[in-house]
Design a protein around this motif. Structure first.
Motif, mmCIF file in Angstrom:
data_model
loop_
_atom_site.group_PDB
_atom_site.id
_atom_site.type_symbol
_atom_site.label_atom_id
_atom_site.label_comp_id
_atom_site.label_asym_id
_atom_site.label_seq_id
_atom_site.Cartn_x
_atom_site.Cartn_y
_atom_site.Cartn_z
ATOM 1 N N THR A 52 -3.467 0.834 -1.812
ATOM 2 C CA THR A 52 -4.295 -0.653 -1.410
ATOM 3 C C THR A 52 -5.581 -0.288 -0.831
ATOM 4 O O THR A 52 -6.467 -0.873 -1.117
ATOM 5 N N HIS A 53 -5.753 1.013 0.149
ATOM 6 C CA HIS A 53 -7.222 1.099 0.691
ATOM 7 C C HIS A 53 -7.858 2.280 0.163
ATOM 8 O O HIS A 53 -9.037 2.370 0.569
ATOM 9 N N VAL A 101 -4.356 8.293 11.497
ATOM 10 C CA VAL A 101 -5.592 7.524 10.520
ATOM 11 C C VAL A 101 -4.746 6.733 9.650
ATOM 12 O O VAL A 101 -5.124 5.622 9.431
ATOM 13 N N VAL A 102 -3.443 7.203 9.049
ATOM 14 C CA VAL A 102 -2.861 6.450 8.098
ATOM 15 C C VAL A 102 -2.249 5.088 8.790
ATOM 16 O O VAL A 102 -2.184 3.964 8.207
ATOM 17 N N GLU A 107 -2.499 -0.959 9.648
ATOM 18 C CA GLU A 107 -2.593 -2.030 10.400
ATOM 19 C C GLU A 107 -4.243 -2.661 10.211
ATOM 20 O O GLU A 107 -4.509 -3.831 11.040
ATOM 21 N N GLU A 108 -5.040 -2.140 9.351
ATOM 22 C CA GLU A 108 -6.264 -2.733 9.126
ATOM 23 C C GLU A 108 -7.227 -2.620 10.476
ATOM 24 O O GLU A 108 -7.973 -3.611 10.576
ATOM 25 N N ALA A 112 -10.735 1.804 10.323
ATOM 26 C CA ALA A 112 -9.635 2.586 9.864
ATOM 27 C C ALA A 112 -9.521 2.988 8.358
ATOM 28 O O ALA A 112 -9.203 4.183 7.968
ATOM 29 N N VAL A 113 -9.681 1.897 7.505
ATOM 30 C CA VAL A 113 -9.941 2.111 5.930
ATOM 31 C C VAL A 113 -10.714 3.113 5.730
ATOM 32 O O VAL A 113 -10.490 3.946 4.855
ATOM 33 N N GLY A 114 -11.998 2.980 6.161
ATOM 34 C CA GLY A 114 -13.142 4.025 5.985
ATOM 35 C C GLY A 114 -12.652 5.567 6.413
ATOM 36 O O GLY A 114 -12.898 6.322 5.395
ATOM 37 N N ARG A 115 -11.914 5.664 7.452
ATOM 38 C CA ARG A 115 -11.434 6.958 8.000
ATOM 39 C C ARG A 115 -10.401 7.652 6.976
ATOM 40 O O ARG A 115 -10.334 8.634 6.576
ATOM 41 N N LEU A 116 -9.657 6.700 6.513
ATOM 42 C CA LEU A 116 -8.448 6.942 5.518
ATOM 43 C C LEU A 116 -9.207 7.312 4.064
ATOM 44 O O LEU A 116 -8.603 8.291 3.490
#
Length: 190
Positions: A52-53, A101-102, A107-108, A112-116
């Motif tokens: 998804t991310h 991180v995950v 949880e958006e 956080a998505v950029g770090r993932l």
């Protein structure tokens, strides 16, 4: 091995500079201990978060090796940690930061998505690179802020890293590399 002439004598100013750059005064401090973060996701749920991310993660290959899915290694690291750090003090630290991180990406939470995505990209490379990126992303997720002095110290640390990469590259070439056994990233970690 190629014999090299001895390095030229350093000036007093250069000696002081080298001494200062190698001193504890310009080293980034140790991060606070990380609380144990349990794995909250099963393999299927984790795979859903990743697909998804992280666009294209299903096609990411570990070190460009056909059949070596980077996502498979990321899932394994989430579940049981990076194999190379299994018996080291860093194992729990890195595993908990990866899980953090995950979980935050699921949880958006802001950023956080950029770090993932950064972490997922790192799984295309060796475990030393994965560990560095996991730690950087995980510490950002924890909100470990730095002040101006710490930023300058980090910048000096980056320059030290560049110098180390140059030395590693030179040494690898002197040893007949780079090749599958002697390459700069692994030499840097010795």
């Amino acid at each position: 091995r190629v014999e090299r002439p001895p390095p030229p004598e350093r000036s007093e100013r250069l000696k002081r500079l080298v001494g200062r750059l190698c001193s504890p005064g310009v080293q980034v401090g140790e991060p606070a201990p990380v609380e144990v973060v349990p794995a909250k996701l099963n393999q299927r749920a984790l795979q859903k978060v990743l697909t998804t991310h992280v666009p294209g993660i299903a096609t990411f290959l570990y070190r460009e090796q056909p059949g070596s899915s980077a996502m498979k290694f990321l899932i394994s690291a989430y579940m049981s940690g990076l194999q190379a750090y299994q018996n080291s003090p860093l194992h729990g630290h890195l595993t908990s930061l990866l899980r953090l991180v995950v979980h935050e990406a699921k949880e958006e939470k802001p950023g956080a998505v950029g770090r993932l995505r950064e972490v997922a990209e790192a799984f295309k490379d060796c475990q030393a690179v994965q560990a560095r990126v996991i730690e950087r992303a995980g510490l950002k997720a924890r909100g470990e802020a730095v002040d101006f002095r710490e930023r300058v110290v980090a910048l000096v640390g980056e320059y030290k890293g560049v110098a180390l990469k140059m030395v590693a590259d030179e040494e690898v070439r002197a040893r007949g590399g780079p090749n599958s056994h002697v390459d700069p990233p692994h030499y840097e970690n010795r």
